[in-house]
Write an enzyme that holds these catalytic residues in place. Structure first.
Site, mmCIF file in Angstrom:
data_model
loop_
_atom_site.group_PDB
_atom_site.id
_atom_site.type_symbol
_atom_site.label_atom_id
_atom_site.label_comp_id
_atom_site.label_asym_id
_atom_site.label_seq_id
_atom_site.Cartn_x
_atom_site.Cartn_y
_atom_site.Cartn_z
ATOM 1 N N TYR A 38 -32.008 -18.547 -54.923
ATOM 2 C CA TYR A 38 -31.148 -19.321 -54.009
ATOM 3 C C TYR A 38 -31.396 -20.827 -54.221
ATOM 4 O O TYR A 38 -30.506 -21.644 -54.037
ATOM 5 C CB TYR A 38 -31.375 -18.899 -52.559
ATOM 6 N N LYS A 56 -29.194 -25.573 -47.284
ATOM 7 C CA LYS A 56 -29.059 -24.878 -45.989
ATOM 8 C C LYS A 56 -30.110 -25.361 -44.991
ATOM 9 O O LYS A 56 -29.844 -25.447 -43.794
ATOM 10 C CB LYS A 56 -29.168 -23.369 -46.181
HETATM 11 P P1 NAD Z 1 -16.337 -17.825 -50.302
HETATM 12 O O1 NAD Z 1 -16.375 -18.072 -51.767
HETATM 13 O O2 NAD Z 1 -15.291 -16.934 -49.794
HETATM 14 O O3 NAD Z 1 -16.270 -19.192 -49.509
HETATM 15 C C1 NAD Z 1 -16.768 -20.405 -50.017
HETATM 16 C C2 NAD Z 1 -15.694 -21.441 -49.775
HETATM 17 O O4 NAD Z 1 -16.150 -22.743 -50.105
HETATM 18 C C3 NAD Z 1 -14.426 -21.186 -50.608
HETATM 19 O O5 NAD Z 1 -13.318 -21.038 -49.768
HETATM 20 C C4 NAD Z 1 -14.307 -22.459 -51.421
HETATM 21 O O6 NAD Z 1 -12.977 -22.843 -51.639
HETATM 22 C C5 NAD Z 1 -15.023 -23.456 -50.532
HETATM 23 N N1 NAD Z 1 -15.395 -24.683 -51.230
HETATM 24 C C6 NAD Z 1 -16.224 -24.819 -52.299
HETATM 25 N N2 NAD Z 1 -16.256 -26.107 -52.686
HETATM 26 C C7 NAD Z 1 -15.454 -26.797 -51.834
HETATM 27 C C8 NAD Z 1 -15.071 -28.167 -51.714
HETATM 28 N N3 NAD Z 1 -15.531 -29.095 -52.564
HETATM 29 N N4 NAD Z 1 -14.220 -28.516 -50.731
HETATM 30 C C9 NAD Z 1 -13.727 -27.587 -49.880
HETATM 31 N N5 NAD Z 1 -14.044 -26.288 -49.934
HETATM 32 C C10 NAD Z 1 -14.903 -25.901 -50.906
HETATM 33 O O7 NAD Z 1 -17.810 -17.290 -49.923
HETATM 34 P P2 NAD Z 1 -18.502 -16.957 -48.521
HETATM 35 O O8 NAD Z 1 -19.629 -16.073 -48.875
HETATM 36 O O9 NAD Z 1 -17.509 -16.521 -47.532
HETATM 37 O O10 NAD Z 1 -19.124 -18.366 -48.095
HETATM 38 C C11 NAD Z 1 -18.807 -19.031 -46.893
HETATM 39 C C12 NAD Z 1 -20.056 -19.608 -46.243
HETATM 40 O O11 NAD Z 1 -20.898 -18.549 -45.810
HETATM 41 C C13 NAD Z 1 -20.903 -20.508 -47.136
HETATM 42 O O12 NAD Z 1 -21.405 -21.591 -46.387
HETATM 43 C C14 NAD Z 1 -22.053 -19.591 -47.516
HETATM 44 O O13 NAD Z 1 -23.200 -20.322 -47.842
HETATM 45 C C15 NAD Z 1 -22.212 -18.843 -46.225
HETATM 46 N N6 NAD Z 1 -22.981 -17.583 -46.294
HETATM 47 C C16 NAD Z 1 -22.593 -16.593 -47.154
HETATM 48 C C17 NAD Z 1 -23.322 -15.411 -47.205
HETATM 49 C C18 NAD Z 1 -22.942 -14.294 -48.147
HETATM 50 O O14 NAD Z 1 -23.789 -13.441 -48.434
HETATM 51 N N7 NAD Z 1 -21.724 -14.215 -48.639
HETATM 52 C C19 NAD Z 1 -24.432 -15.242 -46.367
HETATM 53 C C20 NAD Z 1 -24.790 -16.274 -45.491
HETATM 54 C C21 NAD Z 1 -24.048 -17.442 -45.466
HETATM 55 O O1 0WE Z 2 -24.575 -19.235 -49.724
HETATM 56 C C1 0WE Z 2 -24.368 -18.293 -50.460
HETATM 57 C C2 0WE Z 2 -23.584 -18.464 -51.755
HETATM 58 C C3 0WE Z 2 -23.490 -19.888 -52.151
HETATM 59 C C4 0WE Z 2 -22.933 -20.186 -53.508
HETATM 60 C C5 0WE Z 2 -22.579 -19.233 -54.459
HETATM 61 C C6 0WE Z 2 -22.092 -19.640 -55.699
HETATM 62 C C7 0WE Z 2 -21.746 -18.689 -56.803
HETATM 63 C C8 0WE Z 2 -20.734 -19.253 -57.769
HETATM 64 C C9 0WE Z 2 -22.793 -21.503 -53.819
HETATM 65 N N1 0WE Z 2 -22.326 -21.917 -55.008
HETATM 66 C C10 0WE Z 2 -21.968 -21.012 -55.936
HETATM 67 N N2 0WE Z 2 -21.515 -21.485 -57.134
HETATM 68 C C11 0WE Z 2 -20.975 -20.675 -58.086
HETATM 69 O O2 0WE Z 2 -20.621 -21.151 -59.196
HETATM 70 N N3 0WE Z 2 -24.894 -17.062 -50.126
HETATM 71 C C12 0WE Z 2 -25.738 -16.959 -48.962
HETATM 72 C C13 0WE Z 2 -24.710 -15.859 -50.960
HETATM 73 C C14 0WE Z 2 -25.905 -15.771 -51.857
HETATM 74 O O3 0WE Z 2 -26.011 -16.573 -52.937
HETATM 75 C C15 0WE Z 2 -27.237 -16.309 -53.516
HETATM 76 C C16 0WE Z 2 -27.898 -15.301 -52.792
HETATM 77 C C17 0WE Z 2 -27.036 -14.971 -51.704
HETATM 78 C C18 0WE Z 2 -27.300 -13.988 -50.623
HETATM 79 C C19 0WE Z 2 -27.830 -16.870 -54.642
HETATM 80 C C20 0WE Z 2 -29.075 -16.426 -55.055
HETATM 81 C C21 0WE Z 2 -29.728 -15.440 -54.333
HETATM 82 C C22 0WE Z 2 -29.151 -14.867 -53.204
#
Ligand code: NAD
Ligand code: 0WE
Length: 258
Positions: free
Chosen positions: A158, A165
Site C-alpha cells: 500500500y 491516507k
Molecule cells: P474507483 O477506481 O472506483 O474510484 C477511484 C476514483 O478516483 C475514480 O472514480 C477516479 O476517477 C477518481 N480519480 C482518480 N484520480 C482523480 C483525479 N485526479 N481527479 C478526480 N478524480 C480522480 O475505486 P474505489 O475503490 O471505489 O475507490 C474510492 C475510494 O475508496 C478511494 O479513496 C479509495 O482509497 C477508497 N477505499 C477503497 C477500498 C477498496 O478496497 N476498494 C478500501 C478502502 C478505501
Molecule cells: O485505496 C485503495 C486503492 C488506491 C489506488 C489504487 C490504484 C491502482 C491503479 C490508488 N491508485 C492506484 N493507481 C493505479 O494505477 N485501496 C484501499 C484498495 C487497495 O489498494 C491496495 C491495497 C488495497 C486494499 C494496494 C496495495 C495493497 C492493498
C-alpha cells in the site's frame, strides 16, 4: 428514520458500477437526497459516457467534469452547484490515485513526483473541496471521505497510499475542528478491501480479500452498499453529534490482532 429529503449531495469518485462512490450515491438517493456527481475527464470521454449512463436512474441535477489536480475545474464545480442548487448539504470525497509503480516494491523507492502526486490527488483534494464547499454549506453540512487501514498500520504494497491516507485522516480532524462552528461535520469511513477498478489493478488483492474472509469477525468482506449505508448515516441527522471520526466499515477486521 434516516431521511435526506431536500438535501443536496455532491458525490465524487464514480468511475463505474463497482465504485464505492456509486454505492454511496445510490444509498443517498434512496434516502431522498438530490444527487450531483463528477466524472474524471479524459481525451476519449470514456468516463463521461460511462458515468452519465450509470447515474441516469438517479436523475442527477449536477453532472460536471472534475480533475481535482486542476483548481479551475474544482472552482467550476462549485460555481455550477451554486447556480443549480444555491446551497450544498453533503459532500462525498471518494477518490485516490498513486502511480502503479509506487504500489509495489520498496516504499523507500517512492519518487519525489510519485509521492507528490499521490498526496495531491488522494489527500490535498479533500481540503481543496472542503474549502470550496464551505461557503455553500450555509445551513450546515456533512463531509465524508474514504480511507483504508493502510493509513494506520503497514499493509504490504500500500506504500505511499498509506502515507496519503494517514494524512487524509488527520486532515479530517483539522477540518472537523475548523468547520464545526459552521455546523459542518467531517468524518471518514475506513472500508475493508472491496473489488473495484482501483483495487483490481493491485497485485495480490484476491489474496487479501481471502485473508479478510478468514480472519474478520463477520468472516466476509463488505459491500459497496454497506459502505453507502454508513455514509448515508454519517450524512444524516442521526449522526448530528459525530464529527472528526473514522468509522470502520470492514466486517470487524480492524479489531483483530492475529
Ligand atoms: P474507483 O477506481 O472506483 O474510484 C477511484 C476514483 O478516483 C475514480 O472514480 C477516479 O476517477 C477518481 N480519480 C482518480 N484520480 C482523480 C483525479 N485526479 N481527479 C478526480 N478524480 C480522480 O475505486 P474505489 O475503490 O471505489 O475507490 C474510492 C475510494 O475508496 C478511494 O479513496 C479509495 O482509497 C477508497 N477505499 C477503497 C477500498 C477498496 O478496497 N476498494 C478500501 C478502502 C478505501
Ligand atoms: O485505496 C485503495 C486503492 C488506491 C489506488 C489504487 C490504484 C491502482 C491503479 C490508488 N491508485 C492506484 N493507481 C493505479 O494505477 N485501496 C484501499 C484498495 C487497495 O489498494 C491496495 C491495497 C488495497 C486494499 C494496494 C496495495 C495493497 C492493498
Amino acid at each position: 428514520m434516516l431521511d435526506l429529503t431536500g438535501k443536496k449531495a455532491f458525490v465524487t469518485g464514480i468511475a463505474n458500477d463497482l465504485s464505492i462512490a456509486w454505492g454511496i450515491a445510490q444509498q443517498l438517493h434512496q434516502a431522498g437526497a438530490e444527487i450531483g456527481v463528477n466524472y474524471l475527464p479524459d481525451e476519449k470521454g470514456r468516463f463521461e459516457k460511462k458515468v452519465r449512463e450509470l447515474v441516469e436512474p438517479l436523475n442527477p441535477t449536477v453532472f460536471v467534469p472534475c480533475n481535482v489536480q486542476d483548481d479551475a475545474q474544482v472552482d467550476a464545480v462549485f460555481e455550477t452547484i451554486k447556480e443549480k442548487w444555491g446551497k450544498l448539504d453533503i459532500l462525498v470525497h471518494c477518490l485516490a490515485f498513486a502511480s502503479k509503480e509506487d504500489l509495489s516494491g520498496d516504499f523507500s523507492s517512492t519518487s519525489r513526483a510519485g509521492f507528490t502526486t499521490a498526496l495531491e490527488i488522494s489527500t490535498y483534494s479533500l481540503t481543496r473541496l472542503a474549502s470550496a464547499a464551505k461557503p455553500l454549506m450555509s445551513e450546515g453540512g456533512s463531509i465524508v471521505t474514504l480511507t483504508y487501514l493502510g493509513g494506520v498500520k503497514v499493509i504490504p504494497n500500500y506504500n505511499v497510499m498509506g502515507v496519503a491516507k494517514s494524512a487524509l485522516e488527520m486532515s479530517v480532524r483539522y477540518l472537523a475542528s475548523e468547520l464545526g462552528s459552521n455546523n459542518i461535520r467531517v468524518n471518514a469511513i475506513s472500508a475493508g478491501p472491496i473489488r473495484t477498478l482501483a483495487s483490481s489493478a493491485v497485485g495480490g488483492i484476491r489474496k487479501m480479500i481471502r485473508h479478510v474472509e478468514e480472519v474478520a469477525p463477520l468472516r466476509r468482506t463488505v459491500t459497496q452498499t454497506e459502505v453507502g449505508n454508513a455514509a448515508a448515516f454519517l450524512c444524516s441527522d442521526l449522526a448530528s453529534g459525530i464529527t472528526g471520526q473514522v468509522l470502520y466499515v470492514d466486517a470487524g477486521y480492524e479489531i483483530m490482532g492475529m
